[in-house]
Scaffold this motif. Structure first.
Motif, short mmCIF file in Angstrom:
data_model
loop_
_atom_site.label_atom_id
_atom_site.label_comp_id
_atom_site.label_asym_id
_atom_site.label_seq_id
_atom_site.Cartn_x
_atom_site.Cartn_y
_atom_site.Cartn_z
N GLY A 94 0.83 -1.20 0.00
CA GLY A 94 0.00 0.00 0.00
C GLY A 94 0.86 1.25 0.00
N LEU A 95 0.41 2.27 -0.71
CA LEU A 95 1.08 3.57 -0.77
C LEU A 95 0.07 4.62 -0.33
CD1 LEU A 95 3.26 5.65 -1.77
CD2 LEU A 95 2.19 5.46 -4.03
N GLY A 96 0.47 5.46 0.62
CA GLY A 96 -0.40 6.54 1.06
C GLY A 96 0.37 7.84 1.14
N TRP A 97 -0.34 8.98 0.96
CA TRP A 97 0.28 10.29 1.05
C TRP A 97 -0.78 11.36 1.23
CZ3 TRP A 97 -0.78 7.96 -3.58
CH2 TRP A 97 -1.45 8.70 -4.54
N ASP A 98 -0.33 12.51 1.70
CA ASP A 98 -1.18 13.69 1.82
C ASP A 98 -0.45 14.86 1.18
OD1 ASP A 98 -3.26 12.50 3.40
OD2 ASP A 98 -1.94 12.64 5.14
N VAL A 99 -1.23 15.82 0.71
CA VAL A 99 -0.65 17.07 0.19
C VAL A 99 -0.34 17.96 1.38
CG1 VAL A 99 -1.07 19.11 -1.25
CG2 VAL A 99 -1.97 16.87 -1.94
N ARG A 100 0.87 18.50 1.41
CA ARG A 100 1.29 19.39 2.49
C ARG A 100 0.41 20.64 2.47
NH1 ARG A 100 5.82 19.10 5.24
NH2 ARG A 100 6.83 17.86 3.65
N LYS A 101 -0.14 20.99 3.63
CA LYS A 101 -1.01 22.17 3.73
C LYS A 101 -0.19 23.45 3.62
CE LYS A 101 -4.70 20.11 6.47
NZ LYS A 101 -4.50 18.80 5.98
N ALA A 102 -0.80 24.46 3.07
CA ALA A 102 -0.14 25.77 2.93
C ALA A 102 0.11 26.35 4.32
CB ALA A 102 -1.01 26.71 2.12
N LYS A 103 1.19 27.08 4.46
CA LYS A 103 1.52 27.72 5.74
C LYS A 103 1.07 29.16 5.74
CE LYS A 103 5.29 24.68 6.72
NZ LYS A 103 6.55 24.47 7.30
N GLY A 157 -8.17 11.41 1.32
CA GLY A 157 -8.73 10.33 2.11
C GLY A 157 -7.70 9.67 3.00
N ASP A 158 -8.19 8.83 3.90
CA ASP A 158 -7.32 8.13 4.84
C ASP A 158 -6.90 6.78 4.27
OD1 ASP A 158 -7.55 10.18 6.70
OD2 ASP A 158 -9.33 9.29 7.62
N GLY A 159 -5.84 6.23 4.82
CA GLY A 159 -5.40 4.89 4.44
C GLY A 159 -4.63 4.88 3.14
N ASP A 160 -4.51 3.69 2.58
CA ASP A 160 -3.74 3.51 1.34
C ASP A 160 -4.45 4.20 0.18
OD1 ASP A 160 -2.10 1.88 2.89
OD2 ASP A 160 -3.00 0.03 2.15
N ASP A 161 -3.68 4.97 -0.58
CA ASP A 161 -4.24 5.65 -1.76
C ASP A 161 -4.14 4.77 -3.00
OD1 ASP A 161 -4.96 8.16 -0.50
OD2 ASP A 161 -2.82 8.48 -0.27
N TYR A 183 4.00 6.99 2.91
CA TYR A 183 4.49 5.72 3.40
C TYR A 183 4.21 4.62 2.39
CZ TYR A 183 -0.40 4.61 4.17
OH TYR A 183 -1.73 4.39 3.96
N CYS A 184 4.90 3.50 2.54
CA CYS A 184 4.50 2.27 1.89
C CYS A 184 4.43 1.22 3.00
CB CYS A 184 5.44 1.85 0.77
SG CYS A 184 7.11 1.37 1.25
#
Length: 193
Positions: A26-35, A90-94, A130-131
């Motif tokens: 599984g591969l998961g990721w999020d887009v970094r939020k703007a500061k 979304g949460d979990g594996d993308d 992550y993987c």
């Protein structure tokens, strides 16, 4: 579950012993939020399209097959890609790549898992990446490797699964590279097997 560091390996087996038969990477990721002010109002950058791929090699390091968003199933049907997630929302594996180890061809020696940013976004825009390897027969997470790390790279060789007799092991690779697809990353891929 084993949390791996770059270069670390773990022998894969079922809880209580025995060989694994079906696993999923599984591969998961999020887009970094703007500061700053934009981040306070929930604004964030555009979606990030990361792509997981799996390349199959024999003991002579000859490529036997490739599983990615343009070929979702291996030629023999033993490896299946979940499909392309264009956002990371979304949460979990993308994205997941499921492998029936018992149905792999006898000459399949190594599976190399990669991730790349198809649109060319750098990993500076990604967080919580992550993987993880999961035993599909019981849903147990066997190993996890954290891919998060700022940098101008657009791809990464994540991990390898290697066969030794009837046993498999996973090695966290973590080689950062450039590339919109795994085709652009063949030199670091070949150095990982």
């Amino acid at each position: 579950m084993v949390s791996l560091s770059k270069g670390q390996s773990v022998r894969l087996e079922k809880t209580g012993g025995g060989s694994l038969t079906k696993v999923s990477m599984g591969l998961g990721w999020d887009v970094r939020k703007a500061k700053g002010l934009m981040g306070m109002f929930g604004a964030k950058g555009a979606d990030i399209d990361l792509d997981a791929s799996c390349l199959v090699f024999d003991s002579r390091r000859q490529q036997l097959d490739q599983i990615w968003f343009q070929q979702l199933t291996s030629k023999d049907g033993s490896i299946v890609h979940s499909g392309d997630n264009l956002t990371g929302a979304g949460d979990g594996d993308d994205e997941t790549i499921s492998v029936d180890l018992s149905k792999l061809p006898a000459d399949a020696q190594s599976l190399v898992f990669t991730v790349n940013s198809f649109r060319g976004d750098s990993f500076d825009r990604i967080e919580n990446a992550y993987c993880r390897l999961v035993d599909l027969t019981n849903g147990q997470e066997l190993a996890r490797f954290d891919l998060t790390g700022s940098g101008s790279h657009t791809g990464q060789v994540m991990a390898t699964l290697t066969r030794s007799g009837a046993q498999w092991s996973m090695k966290a690779i973590g080689i950062r590279t450039q590339g919109r697809t795994f085709h652009d990353m063949m030199t670091p891929i070949m150095s990982s097997i």
